[in-house]
Structures are given as structure tokens and as C-alpha cells.
Scaffold this active site. Structure first.
Site, PDB file in Angstrom:
ATOM      1  N   SER A 150     -13.388  -9.784  22.869  1.00 44.85           N
ATOM      2  CA  SER A 150     -13.926  -8.595  23.509  1.00 44.85           C
ATOM      3  C   SER A 150     -13.268  -7.345  22.911  1.00 44.85           C
ATOM      4  O   SER A 150     -13.259  -7.183  21.690  1.00 44.85           O
ATOM      5  CB  SER A 150     -13.726  -8.685  25.023  1.00 44.85           C
ATOM      6  OG  SER A 150     -14.399  -7.652  25.697  1.00 44.85           O
ATOM      7  N   ASP A 314     -24.743 -13.000  25.751  1.00 50.49           N
ATOM      8  CA  ASP A 314     -23.853 -11.836  25.863  1.00 50.49           C
ATOM      9  C   ASP A 314     -24.689 -10.562  25.727  1.00 50.49           C
ATOM     10  O   ASP A 314     -25.254 -10.283  24.672  1.00 50.49           O
ATOM     11  CB  ASP A 314     -22.788 -11.899  24.762  1.00 50.49           C
ATOM     12  CG  ASP A 314     -21.707 -10.843  24.917  1.00 50.49           C
ATOM     13  OD1 ASP A 314     -21.917  -9.859  25.654  1.00 50.49           O
ATOM     14  OD2 ASP A 314     -20.648 -10.999  24.285  1.00 50.49           O
ATOM     15  N   HIS A 347     -20.936 -12.711  28.339  1.00 49.48           N
ATOM     16  CA  HIS A 347     -19.800 -12.164  27.600  1.00 49.48           C
ATOM     17  C   HIS A 347     -18.499 -12.878  27.944  1.00 49.48           C
ATOM     18  O   HIS A 347     -17.659 -13.107  27.074  1.00 49.48           O
ATOM     19  CB  HIS A 347     -19.675 -10.667  27.899  1.00 49.48           C
ATOM     20  CG  HIS A 347     -18.552 -10.004  27.163  1.00 49.48           C
ATOM     21  ND1 HIS A 347     -18.554  -9.830  25.793  1.00 49.48           N
ATOM     22  CD2 HIS A 347     -17.367  -9.490  27.597  1.00 49.48           C
ATOM     23  CE1 HIS A 347     -17.440  -9.225  25.415  1.00 49.48           C
ATOM     24  NE2 HIS A 347     -16.703  -9.014  26.484  1.00 49.48           N
TER      25      HIS A 347
END
Length: 368
Positions: A150, A314, A347
Site C-alpha cells: 500500500s 482492489d 485492497h
């Protein structure tokens, strides 16, 4: 100001006395919080740097010093995909955070008061530079691998660009070389929620008057992007958990889920850190290194091997952004494996879907 929450095993690395920030401003006497897992080899050739997303602290996994489960407990530890019987792992709390590293809640040595909004403008590049300084503070001149997920994937790319000899390989998980308009818009709404809470008080909030409503809303907005619509439907459907205690109050199970998990987070995190870190993600664009060409900037990064992983569900860092990273690194001569994993978890799948993410990470590290 908010009391810093610092895990028991956390240690601190001092940054250079005068730490210059990318967008202007200087920090004096700043520090980075970190934890280590596993032991370095005699030659120091087994060091892995782990860079985190927006909110995690340095406590990625349990250890003898702190047996509490870490935020990536399923991935990191003896016999796990990032095997600490083999690798010496350094996990840092990002500069600008509020779990030990210098950030807006820290005291400005010039005034003796918390920085609050006088903290210099924070960039992903500053986070990368602080992490690189931490590695060198610990006596290591080269990493076997830098792992970033991330926001941590952004930080890893910035580190590779600004410290080109520091890492031999890279694992990029659900990351991006720049933010897209959708993710910028979402983070803008989160910041607006915090800034609109009157208790935030232009950053001058008091501990006993924490802007909880703004932080709860910001966290809930974020949580709706961390998972996928497919997972929400599978987990909650149209299940109801109550009639609500007030007009238009929570009624559906998914609403209670968001509220429960947001409340576990908010008072453990400084609202001003949330603002600074989220804006640093919006600003990040690796392509700035090459007149806006992201592909060329990625091709200039010098790593021997890379693993790039994403998932099709995601929506915050879409899969095509991971494919862009893989293609760019490959164009620069790296041996790159790109994996588009099938997971309903969106995600945050790298945190919640070990069955999908663990084996390829373990396999990649075993080849180094």
C-alpha cells in the site's frame, strides 16, 4: 495532544540533526521508531526492510519482547512466508506517524510545544529517506530486499529512486507509482471529515476533546475502499443487526461492522498525522523524476529481482497500477514476476488473505 501509543519492543533511530524535507522545512532532532525480527547474518546479507501502509506501527509481528500479535502476524515470523529464522527484518513506523516516529504530535524542540500543523509538509520521499537513514543507523549498507505494501509500496519506490544502491530486490504489494483521481478524492473526503469536526480546532485539539466524530467518519470512508463490494455482499448481504437507536441510526450489519472497527482505531491515532500521511500519498508521483514519465522513472530503478502483486478487486490501488510497476522494472532490466491474484478482499487482501499472498512472497524470498 494525543498520547503516543508505542509498542513495548519499539526502538528508536535518530535522524541527522538537520533533516531536510523534500517540500521545504527542516526537522531537528527527529527520530524513527522501528522493531527488528530475526537475527542478522555474520555478513549482514539477510536484511529485509518492511515499509508500512498509512496507519500501522512498527510492531509487525509478535516477538519475545512483545508477544502481542502484530499487524502482519500471519506473514512474518519463524517458518512464515517472511521467515525470521532466515531473514533479519526491520519494520519502521513512517516519519509523520504517531507511534514513536517524529510527527505532528511530537514536540518541536524550538518551542517545546507539539508541532501540530507547524510540522513541515510531509512527502513520501521524506518517509523513504527516514527509513534509509534508519537502516544505516543500524549499521547496514545494503538490503537483501525492501518490502512495501500500500503506502509502503510507494515509500519503497521512493527509496529505490533516492537510494539506488541500498536494496538488491523488491516486493511490491498492492502499491502504485502515483495516486489516481479516485484515491485522491477518497482521501480528500477523509480529511474533510476530520477538518469539519469543530473539536479538531484547526489542529489544536485537546486530548479530552478529541475529534472523534470526524475521525470515525474518515476511518469508515477509508474502510469502504479497503475491501471490495463483492466481499461486503458475501459477508453481510442485507442482514440487519438492529433497528437503530436514533432516527436514521445504524440498522444494517455492515453499518455496525464499520462503526465497531472504526472505534477500535480512532483514539489510537493522531488526527493531524492522518492528514499529513494521507496528503503525502496524494502528492507522490514517481514520474516527477523523469519529466512526468512514470515508465521511464520505474525503468531507472536498479534492482536485480522484483515480485509485484495485486488483486483484481482492489479499487484503491487498481491492478493496472501494479502491472505498470512490473512493466517498468522489467524495462529497466530487473527479473520481475507479476501476479494478479484472485481475492474478494480488495485492497486489504494482503492483510487478510494469507493463502493467496503468503506462498508467492515465501517463494520469491527463497530465490534471493
Amino acid at each position: 495532544m494525543m498520547h503516543e501509543f508505542i509498542p513495548p519492543a519499539t526502538r528508536f533511530a535518530r535522524l541527522p540533526e538537520r533533516f531536510a524535507m523534500k517540500r521545504g522545512g527542516v526537522l531537528h532532532g527527529a527520530r524513527v521508531a522501528y522493531e527488528t525480527f530475526g537475527r542478522p547474518s555474520a555478513t549482514g546479507d539477510n536484511v529485509v526492510l518492511l515499509l508500512t501502509g498509512l496507519s500501522p506501527d512498527a510492531h509487525a509481528a509478535s516477538s519475545p519482547e512483545d508477544p502481542a500479535p502484530g499487524w502482519w502476524e500471519s506473514m512474518l515470523g519463524p517458518g512464515k512466508p517472511i521467515d525470521t529464522d532466515q531473514w533479519h527484518v526491520i519494520c519502521v513506523n513512517s516519519l509523520g506517524g504517531c507511534q514513536g516516529s517524529t510527527g505532528p504530535a511530537s514536540r518541536d524542540p524550538a518551542t517545546g510545544q507539539p508541532y501540530r500543523l507547524s510540522f513541515p509538509e510531509l512527502s513520501i520521499e521524506d518517509i523513504a529517506d527516514a527509513a534509509a537513514n534508519t537502516v544505516r543507523h543500524l549499521g547496514f549498507e545494503q538490503l537483501a530486499c525492501v518490502v512495501g505494501a500500500s503506502m509502503g509500496g510507494m515509500s519503497a519506490l521512493a527509496l529505490l529512486a533516492r537510494h539506488p544502491e541500498l536494496a538488491r530486490s523488491h516486493v511490491s504489494i498492492s502499491a502504485a507509482a502515483h495516486s489516481l483521481p479516485y484515491s485522491i478524492a477518497i482521501r480528500s473526503l477523509q480529511r474533510e471529515a476530520i477538518r469539519s469536526d469543530p473539536l479538531w480546532n484547526d489542529g489544536q485539539y485537546l486530548p479530552e476533546r478529541y475529534p472523534e466524530r470526524g475521525m470515525l467518519t474518515a476511518r469508515k470512508i477509508g474502510m469502504t475502499t479497503y475491501r471490495s463490494a463483492r466481499e461486503w455482499e458475501r459477508r453481510f448481504g442485507r442482514e440487519r443487526s438492529g433497528a437503530g437507536d436514533a432516527a436514521f441510526g445504524p440498522e444494517f450489519a455492515v453499518e455496525f461492522y464499520l462503526d465497531h472497527h472504526a472505534r477500535r482505531f480512532v483514539r489510537r491515532f493522531d488526527p493531524n498525522s492522518y492528514l499529513y500521511l494521507s496528503r503525502s500519498m496524494d502528492w507522490f508521483d514517481l514520474g516527477e523524476l523523469c519529466d512526468g514519465s512514470t515508465a521511464e522513472a520505474l525503468a531507472r530503478l536498479r534492482v536485480d529481482q522484483a515480485l509485484v502483486i495485486g488483486t483484481e478487486t482492489d479499487i484503491l490501488f487498481p491492478l493496472h497500477q501494479q502491472r505498470q510497476i512490473a512493466d517498468g522494472l522489467r524495462a529497466g532490466g530487473a527479473d520481475v514476476e507479476f501476479l494478479a491474484l484472485e481475492s474478494d478482499l480488495g485492497h486489504d487482501a494482503f492483510l487478510a488473505d494469507l493463502e493467496s499472498f503468503g506462498p508467492p512472497v515465501a517463494k520469491f524470498l527463497s530465490t534471493l
